[in-house]
Design a protein around this motif. Structure first.
Motif, PDB file in Angstrom:
ATOM      1  N   LEU A 108      15.820  25.226 -12.299  1.00 34.66           N
ATOM      2  CA  LEU A 108      16.737  26.475 -12.520  1.00 34.66           C
ATOM      3  C   LEU A 108      17.612  26.647 -11.569  1.00 34.66           C
ATOM      4  O   LEU A 108      18.746  27.214 -11.534  1.00 34.66           O
ATOM      5  CB  LEU A 108      15.772  27.700 -12.844  1.00 34.66           C
ATOM      6  N   TYR A 109      17.253  26.434 -10.051  1.00 42.24           N
ATOM      7  CA  TYR A 109      18.038  26.578  -8.773  1.00 42.24           C
ATOM      8  C   TYR A 109      19.135  25.820  -8.929  1.00 42.24           C
ATOM      9  O   TYR A 109      20.424  25.946  -8.521  1.00 42.24           O
ATOM     10  CB  TYR A 109      17.323  26.405  -7.599  1.00 42.24           C
ATOM     11  N   LEU A 110      19.182  24.478  -9.576  1.00 44.53           N
ATOM     12  CA  LEU A 110      20.538  23.775  -9.794  1.00 44.53           C
ATOM     13  C   LEU A 110      21.347  24.126 -10.890  1.00 44.53           C
ATOM     14  O   LEU A 110      22.693  23.932 -10.520  1.00 44.53           O
ATOM     15  CB  LEU A 110      19.968  22.382 -10.593  1.00 44.53           C
ATOM     16  N   THR A 111      21.129  25.030 -11.512  1.00 50.04           N
ATOM     17  CA  THR A 111      22.065  25.794 -12.296  1.00 50.04           C
ATOM     18  C   THR A 111      23.117  26.595 -11.671  1.00 50.04           C
ATOM     19  O   THR A 111      24.207  27.038 -12.209  1.00 50.04           O
ATOM     20  CB  THR A 111      21.572  26.624 -13.503  1.00 50.04           C
ATOM     21  N   ASN A 112      23.005  26.813 -10.416  1.00 50.88           N
ATOM     22  CA  ASN A 112      23.930  27.769  -9.588  1.00 50.88           C
ATOM     23  C   ASN A 112      25.242  26.839  -9.419  1.00 50.88           C
ATOM     24  O   ASN A 112      26.284  27.628  -9.114  1.00 50.88           O
ATOM     25  CB  ASN A 112      23.149  27.933  -8.260  1.00 50.88           C
ATOM     26  N   ALA A 120      19.706  23.639 -21.347  1.00 49.98           N
ATOM     27  CA  ALA A 120      18.343  23.120 -21.340  1.00 49.98           C
ATOM     28  C   ALA A 120      17.224  23.890 -20.384  1.00 49.98           C
ATOM     29  O   ALA A 120      16.244  24.074 -21.033  1.00 49.98           O
ATOM     30  CB  ALA A 120      18.670  21.719 -20.656  1.00 49.98           C
ATOM     31  N   MET A 121      17.655  24.598 -19.382  1.00 48.96           N
ATOM     32  CA  MET A 121      16.828  25.162 -18.573  1.00 48.96           C
ATOM     33  C   MET A 121      16.474  26.587 -19.078  1.00 48.96           C
ATOM     34  O   MET A 121      15.458  26.882 -19.204  1.00 48.96           O
ATOM     35  CB  MET A 121      17.366  25.353 -17.205  1.00 48.96           C
ATOM     36  N   GLY A 122      17.406  27.285 -19.950  1.00 48.32           N
ATOM     37  CA  GLY A 122      17.302  28.434 -20.605  1.00 48.32           C
ATOM     38  C   GLY A 122      16.243  28.198 -21.627  1.00 48.32           C
ATOM     39  O   GLY A 122      15.428  28.902 -21.639  1.00 48.32           O
ATOM     40  N   ARG A 123      16.001  27.076 -22.362  1.00 52.05           N
ATOM     41  CA  ARG A 123      15.121  26.705 -23.275  1.00 52.05           C
ATOM     42  C   ARG A 123      13.866  26.352 -22.773  1.00 52.05           C
ATOM     43  O   ARG A 123      12.812  27.110 -23.214  1.00 52.05           O
ATOM     44  CB  ARG A 123      15.830  25.365 -24.093  1.00 52.05           C
ATOM     45  N   LEU A 124      13.765  25.472 -21.742  1.00 51.29           N
ATOM     46  CA  LEU A 124      12.779  25.088 -21.347  1.00 51.29           C
ATOM     47  C   LEU A 124      11.885  26.207 -20.466  1.00 51.29           C
ATOM     48  O   LEU A 124      10.485  26.084 -20.539  1.00 51.29           O
ATOM     49  CB  LEU A 124      12.774  23.904 -20.342  1.00 51.29           C
ATOM     50  N   SER A 125      12.662  26.895 -19.795  1.00 49.04           N
ATOM     51  CA  SER A 125      11.967  28.142 -19.273  1.00 49.04           C
ATOM     52  C   SER A 125      11.211  29.164 -20.138  1.00 49.04           C
ATOM     53  O   SER A 125      10.458  29.934 -19.806  1.00 49.04           O
ATOM     54  CB  SER A 125      13.026  29.120 -18.392  1.00 49.04           C
ATOM     55  N   GLN A 126      11.525  28.940 -21.379  1.00 48.49           N
ATOM     56  CA  GLN A 126      10.863  30.077 -22.448  1.00 48.49           C
ATOM     57  C   GLN A 126       9.514  29.448 -22.465  1.00 48.49           C
ATOM     58  O   GLN A 126       8.584  30.244 -22.953  1.00 48.49           O
ATOM     59  CB  GLN A 126      11.569  29.946 -23.453  1.00 48.49           C
ATOM     60  N   HIS A 135       7.155  19.704 -24.353  1.00 47.33           N
ATOM     61  CA  HIS A 135       7.936  20.442 -23.185  1.00 47.33           C
ATOM     62  C   HIS A 135       8.064  19.672 -22.087  1.00 47.33           C
ATOM     63  O   HIS A 135       9.271  19.855 -21.508  1.00 47.33           O
ATOM     64  CB  HIS A 135       7.454  21.979 -22.883  1.00 47.33           C
ATOM     65  N   LEU A 136       7.193  19.258 -21.526  1.00 45.00           N
ATOM     66  CA  LEU A 136       7.375  18.237 -20.326  1.00 45.00           C
ATOM     67  C   LEU A 136       8.069  17.243 -20.496  1.00 45.00           C
ATOM     68  O   LEU A 136       8.730  16.785 -19.760  1.00 45.00           O
ATOM     69  CB  LEU A 136       5.724  18.071 -19.963  1.00 45.00           C
ATOM     70  N   GLN A 137       7.964  16.602 -21.642  1.00 47.64           N
ATOM     71  CA  GLN A 137       9.002  15.291 -21.923  1.00 47.64           C
ATOM     72  C   GLN A 137      10.424  15.850 -22.025  1.00 47.64           C
ATOM     73  O   GLN A 137      11.298  15.108 -21.574  1.00 47.64           O
ATOM     74  CB  GLN A 137       8.561  14.788 -23.580  1.00 47.64           C
ATOM     75  N   ALA A 138      10.544  16.923 -22.687  1.00 50.32           N
ATOM     76  CA  ALA A 138      11.903  17.423 -22.501  1.00 50.32           C
ATOM     77  C   ALA A 138      12.559  17.801 -21.384  1.00 50.32           C
ATOM     78  O   ALA A 138      13.704  17.511 -20.947  1.00 50.32           O
ATOM     79  CB  ALA A 138      12.111  18.697 -23.331  1.00 50.32           C
ATOM     80  N   ALA A 139      11.543  18.304 -20.449  1.00 49.42           N
ATOM     81  CA  ALA A 139      12.175  18.439 -19.015  1.00 49.42           C
ATOM     82  C   ALA A 139      12.071  17.247 -18.208  1.00 49.42           C
ATOM     83  O   ALA A 139      13.135  17.142 -17.529  1.00 49.42           O
ATOM     84  CB  ALA A 139      10.795  19.198 -18.467  1.00 49.42           C
ATOM     85  N   LYS A 197      26.995  31.690 -18.736  1.00 55.42           N
ATOM     86  CA  LYS A 197      25.591  31.969 -19.240  1.00 55.42           C
ATOM     87  C   LYS A 197      25.384  31.883 -20.672  1.00 55.42           C
ATOM     88  O   LYS A 197      26.154  31.612 -21.416  1.00 55.42           O
ATOM     89  CB  LYS A 197      25.949  34.097 -19.365  1.00 55.42           C
ATOM     90  N   SER A 198      24.039  31.247 -20.476  1.00 56.87           N
ATOM     91  CA  SER A 198      23.566  30.971 -21.800  1.00 56.87           C
ATOM     92  C   SER A 198      22.281  31.666 -21.846  1.00 56.87           C
ATOM     93  O   SER A 198      21.307  31.588 -21.049  1.00 56.87           O
ATOM     94  CB  SER A 198      23.130  29.493 -21.586  1.00 56.87           C
ATOM     95  N   LYS A 199      22.164  32.740 -23.035  1.00 59.57           N
ATOM     96  CA  LYS A 199      20.908  33.597 -23.177  1.00 59.57           C
ATOM     97  C   LYS A 199      20.737  33.859 -24.500  1.00 59.57           C
ATOM     98  O   LYS A 199      21.487  33.807 -25.301  1.00 59.57           O
ATOM     99  CB  LYS A 199      21.631  34.884 -22.380  1.00 59.57           C
ATOM    100  N   LYS A 200      19.327  34.008 -24.830  1.00 62.01           N
ATOM    101  CA  LYS A 200      18.977  34.315 -25.902  1.00 62.01           C
ATOM    102  C   LYS A 200      19.097  35.980 -26.098  1.00 62.01           C
ATOM    103  O   LYS A 200      18.911  36.672 -25.174  1.00 62.01           O
ATOM    104  CB  LYS A 200      17.584  34.100 -25.965  1.00 62.01           C
TER     105      LYS A 200
END
Length: 328
Positions: A108-112, A120-126, A135-139, A197-200
């Protein structure tokens, strides 16, 4: 900018900056590290052509810590054939959830500096609360993608106009668990990407138009905030902010003072976008879906469209021949 005992000073008056450093040194005995090159995992390369901001060392540290330095490369952060199917019920729950949480937190810090990882991180952080093997495979796929481009980062052109441009898009009802829509928008100053921004969305939209209206209102508020920031920095906007949207019905309702009976449930959002349009702060423009630069923020794209989309963001690789020439 201040983080604990680290400070970054910036401005267009070198004498004033030196004066502030002398004052700080007199009061606190600071150590002057010179021109900014590295700060909180972010690497800065500067030349007459502009400034490149990346997190290469941080990215390589992640790959090393998770033993992915020799992994097989992936062309995109997420598999476009299965990303939309990710849900709480996917796969088998992990016995030890700590590695997944640690990996997602660090990514997530990389998205800066990496907007290409935002969706991708928006989805996985859910799935932090209840991660599964799927989920781990997707990460892990994000790591495989990162292995191929650890040096990619933002490039801010020195020769740039101050015109603010925004692209906004929505992927309607794509959340497998809640059927909420995914909003994506990105802002440019000239050709340089400065905000994304990528947000649900918070509520379930009953139509694609409703989802687009809410995305437009969110982006309009962000545009207004950026205009305040630029004014505070002594760079007031001289033109309306161009807002590109690939839904013509949204533009029609936002610019039309007469609302249809069916749009009453989203009237507040419509007024937000319409009032700023009428005030002259924003100017709404249609854009084709193929030229919608924010598309990568709302869905997992196939390799071709993804690379085409990313190539238009102004991201550069600090280890590519073109950028090595720019920063030397």
């Amino acid at each position: 900018m201040v983080y604990v005992d680290y400070l970054v000073l910036t401005g267009n008056d070198l004498a004033e900056i030196n004066s502030i450093k002398q004052l700080l040194d007199k009061k606190f005995k600071i150590k002057d590290l010179g021109d900014l090159k590295y700060f909180l995992g972010m690497e800065v390369a500067r030349s007459s052509k502009g400034i490149h901001l990346c997190q290469r060392k941080y990215a390589l540290d992640i790959l090393k810590d998770f033993s992915f330095l020799e992994c097989k490369l992936a062309s995109t952060p997420m598999d476009y054939t299965s990303a939309s199917k990710l849900s709480w019920k996917s796969g088998t729950a992990l016995e030890d959830r700590a590695p997944y949480r640690q990996l997602v937190g660090r990514l997530l810090y990389l998205t800066n500096t990496r907007p290409d990882l935002a969706y991708a991180m928006g989805r996985l952080s859910q799935f932090i609360d209840y991660p599964t093997d799927v989920h781990l495979q997707a990460a892990h796929r994000v790591l495989r993608y990162l292995k191929g481009c650890p040096s990619v980062g933002l490039f801010f052109l020195a020769d740039n106009d101050l015109k603010l441009i925004r692209f906004s898009v929505v992927d309607w009802a794509t959340c497998a668990d809640s059927k909420k829509s995914i909003t994506g928008h990105c802002f440019y100053i000239g050709k340089s990407l400065i905000s994304w921004k990528s947000k649900k969305q918070d509520t379930v939209a009953r139509s694609s138009s409703e989802a687009e209206y809410r995305a437009l209102a969110l982006a309009t508020c962000q545009a207004q905030w950026l205009s305040y920031i630029m004014n505070d920095l002594g760079m007031p906007l001289t033109e309306s902010i161009t807002l590109f949207c690939d839904n013509r019905s949204v533009i029609h309702i936002a610019t039309n003072p007469i609302f249809h009976e069916r749009t009453k449930h989203i009237e507040v959002d419509c007024h937000t976008a319409r009032n700023q349009h009428l005030s002259g702060l924003t100017h709404l423009m249609p854009v084709s879906s193929s030229n919608q630069l924010a598309d990568f923020l709302t869905k997992a794209l196939a390799p071709g469209p993804f690379l085409s989309n990313i190539s238009k963001l102004g991201l550069l690789d600090s280890h590519s021949p073109s950028l090595r020439e720019a920063v030397t």
